[in-house]
Design a protein around this motif. Structure first.
Motif, PDB file in Angstrom:
ATOM      1  N   ILE A   1      36.748  30.156  39.245  1.00 39.00           N
ATOM      2  CA  ILE A   1      35.520  30.832  38.800  1.00 39.00           C
ATOM      3  C   ILE A   1      34.316  29.906  39.016  1.00 39.00           C
ATOM      4  O   ILE A   1      33.305  30.304  39.584  1.00 39.00           O
ATOM      5  N   ASN A   2      34.422  28.665  38.550  1.00 41.56           N
ATOM      6  CA  ASN A   2      33.318  27.705  38.704  1.00 41.56           C
ATOM      7  C   ASN A   2      33.856  26.369  39.210  1.00 41.56           C
ATOM      8  O   ASN A   2      34.347  25.549  38.422  1.00 41.56           O
ATOM      9  N   PRO A   3      33.734  26.112  40.502  1.00 40.20           N
ATOM     10  CA  PRO A   3      34.253  24.853  41.067  1.00 40.20           C
ATOM     11  C   PRO A   3      33.579  23.616  40.465  1.00 40.20           C
ATOM     12  O   PRO A   3      34.101  22.511  40.593  1.00 40.20           O
ATOM     13  N   ASP A   4      32.424  23.776  39.802  1.00 42.24           N
ATOM     14  CA  ASP A   4      31.782  22.634  39.134  1.00 42.24           C
ATOM     15  C   ASP A   4      32.449  22.305  37.796  1.00 42.24           C
ATOM     16  O   ASP A   4      32.112  21.299  37.158  1.00 42.24           O
ATOM     17  N   CYS A   5      33.374  23.181  37.357  1.00 37.28           N
ATOM     18  CA  CYS A   5      34.159  22.930  36.134  1.00 37.28           C
ATOM     19  C   CYS A   5      33.277  22.755  34.889  1.00 37.28           C
ATOM     20  O   CYS A   5      33.537  21.887  34.040  1.00 37.28           O
ATOM     21  N   THR A   6      32.221  23.547  34.766  1.00 40.98           N
ATOM     22  CA  THR A   6      31.353  23.480  33.583  1.00 40.98           C
ATOM     23  C   THR A   6      31.203  24.871  32.957  1.00 40.98           C
ATOM     24  O   THR A   6      31.355  25.893  33.633  1.00 40.98           O
ATOM     25  N   VAL A   7      30.897  24.844  31.668  1.00 37.52           N
ATOM     26  CA  VAL A   7      30.469  26.051  30.949  1.00 37.52           C
ATOM     27  C   VAL A   7      29.048  25.813  30.484  1.00 37.52           C
ATOM     28  O   VAL A   7      28.652  24.655  30.283  1.00 37.52           O
ATOM     29  N   PRO A   8      28.245  26.836  30.317  1.00 40.60           N
ATOM     30  CA  PRO A   8      28.573  28.259  30.346  1.00 40.60           C
ATOM     31  C   PRO A   8      28.664  28.821  31.763  1.00 40.60           C
ATOM     32  O   PRO A   8      28.096  28.279  32.694  1.00 40.60           O
ATOM     33  N   VAL A   9      29.392  29.973  31.818  1.00 37.10           N
ATOM     34  CA  VAL A   9      29.417  30.803  33.019  1.00 37.10           C
ATOM     35  C   VAL A   9      29.274  32.247  32.557  1.00 37.10           C
ATOM     36  O   VAL A   9      29.833  32.626  31.517  1.00 37.10           O
ATOM     37  N   LEU A  10      28.522  33.007  33.318  1.00 40.21           N
ATOM     38  CA  LEU A  10      28.473  34.462  33.089  1.00 40.21           C
ATOM     39  C   LEU A  10      28.888  35.122  34.393  1.00 40.21           C
ATOM     40  O   LEU A  10      28.275  34.866  35.437  1.00 40.21           O
ATOM     41  N   THR A  11      29.956  35.927  34.338  1.00 41.43           N
ATOM     42  CA  THR A  11      30.341  36.668  35.536  1.00 41.43           C
ATOM     43  C   THR A  11      29.865  38.114  35.389  1.00 41.43           C
ATOM     44  O   THR A  11      29.932  38.691  34.299  1.00 41.43           O
ATOM     45  N   LEU A  12      29.358  38.649  36.480  1.00 43.29           N
ATOM     46  CA  LEU A  12      28.834  40.015  36.464  1.00 43.29           C
ATOM     47  C   LEU A  12      29.891  40.977  36.987  1.00 43.29           C
ATOM     48  O   LEU A  12      30.876  40.562  37.625  1.00 43.29           O
ATOM     49  N   ASP A  13      29.672  42.259  36.738  1.00 45.86           N
ATOM     50  CA  ASP A  13      30.680  43.260  37.112  1.00 45.86           C
ATOM     51  C   ASP A  13      30.906  43.324  38.616  1.00 45.86           C
ATOM     52  O   ASP A  13      31.975  43.730  39.065  1.00 45.86           O
ATOM     53  N   ASP A  14      29.904  42.925  39.421  1.00 37.65           N
ATOM     54  CA  ASP A  14      30.096  42.947  40.885  1.00 37.65           C
ATOM     55  C   ASP A  14      30.731  41.659  41.400  1.00 37.65           C
ATOM     56  O   ASP A  14      30.819  41.438  42.604  1.00 37.65           O
ATOM     57  N   GLY A  15      31.147  40.775  40.491  1.00 34.25           N
ATOM     58  CA  GLY A  15      31.817  39.539  40.894  1.00 34.25           C
ATOM     59  C   GLY A  15      30.895  38.327  41.011  1.00 34.25           C
ATOM     60  O   GLY A  15      31.366  37.202  41.201  1.00 34.25           O
ATOM     61  N   THR A  16      29.591  38.536  40.870  1.00 31.87           N
ATOM     62  CA  THR A  16      28.651  37.402  40.926  1.00 31.87           C
ATOM     63  C   THR A  16      28.953  36.421  39.794  1.00 31.87           C
ATOM     64  O   THR A  16      29.244  36.829  38.666  1.00 31.87           O
ATOM     65  N   VAL A  17      28.883  35.124  40.120  1.00 29.49           N
ATOM     66  CA  VAL A  17      29.120  34.086  39.109  1.00 29.49           C
ATOM     67  C   VAL A  17      27.817  33.318  38.870  1.00 29.49           C
ATOM     68  O   VAL A  17      27.250  32.745  39.800  1.00 29.49           O
ATOM     69  N   LEU A  18      27.352  33.329  37.621  1.00 22.26           N
ATOM     70  CA  LEU A  18      26.152  32.560  37.247  1.00 22.26           C
ATOM     71  C   LEU A  18      26.611  31.384  36.388  1.00 22.26           C
ATOM     72  O   LEU A  18      27.280  31.585  35.377  1.00 22.26           O
TER      73      LEU A  18
END
Ligand SMILES: N[C@@H](CCC(=O)N[C@@H](CS)C(=O)NCC(=O)O)C(=O)O
Length: 209
Positions: A46-63
């Motif tokens: 999900i996040n190759p930077d291995c940090t939180v927070p992450v918000l994933t959107l319904d279209d698969g976008t990862v913030l």
């Protein structure tokens, strides 16, 4: 949407407070940073930077940055505004938020990550190992005192950090101050304006998140 959180860490806390200020409920999954879950294959995907927070959107976008997540939520849920009410305020909120990240949050992280046994070989976030540099911890303590002074100065001319309304800049500053308390760096008697602001904002229900 799905929010990847960790209740013991300051960065995702900023998003939790932001969500609470806006009254937004979102599906949440805890990532246990203490046991190293951020380095699991599942979270790395999900996040190759291995940090939180992450918000994933319904279209698969990862913030995966607090500022990006809050900016997105602000546009999706404009009321109440937490990132400024016009172009001028929005620019000031971003400006102060970036300053506080760099001068406050980064200074605390510099100390914590370069002196705590728990962060041995993990002086920076991410999958790559970095050894601790004790001098960075010393420098971070100096930067932190300067940061407190700057905030006291800013709050001597403004009710809130970025002007006369409570915003993301206040959330970031509040979390930075509470993070600094881990190091026993405190507001003290002399920083009266910072103290006045802290006593006021801490009463907001969202800030207990
Ligand atoms: N610049 C990032 C910082 C995120 C960050 O550093 N998160 C910390 C928790 S406060 C983390 O995930 N640490 C993982 C680790 O220590 O391995 C943001 O604004 O979201």
């Amino acid at each position: 949407m799905k929010f990847y959180d960790c209740t013991t860490a300051p960065s995702p806390r900023r998003v939790r407070i932001f969500l609470a200020e806006k009254g937004i409920a979102v599906e949440t999954q805890q990532i246990d940073l203490r046991s190293g879950e951020q380095f699991s294959d599942a979270f790395r995907a999900i996040n190759p930077d291995c940090t939180v927070p992450v918000l994933t959107l319904d279209d698969g976008t990862v913030l995966s940055e607090v500022l990006a997540i809050c900016q997105f939520l602000e546009e999706m849920h404009p009321e109440p505004p937490v990132m400024g009410r016009d172009s001028r305020e929005r620019a000031l909120v971003i400006m102060w938020n970036v300053k506080i990240e760099q001068q406050g949050l980064a200074a605390v992280a510099e100390v914590v990550r370069n002196q705590s046994k728990g962060f041995k070989s993990r002086a920076l976030t991410g999958p790559q190992e970095f050894e601790q540099l004790p001098q960075l911890a010393e420098r971070g303590m100096i930067r932190l005192e300067l940061f407190f002074d700057r905030m006291d100065n800013q709050l001597s001319v403004n009710k809130y950090v970025a002007g006369d309304a409570f915003t993301l800049a206040d959330i970031t500053a509040f979390v930075a101050l509470e993070f600094a308390a881990w190091l026993k760096v405190e507001i003290g008697e002399n920083r009266k304006d910072l103290g006045r602001w802290f006593e006021e904002v801490r009463r907001r229900p969202a800030l207990s998140k």
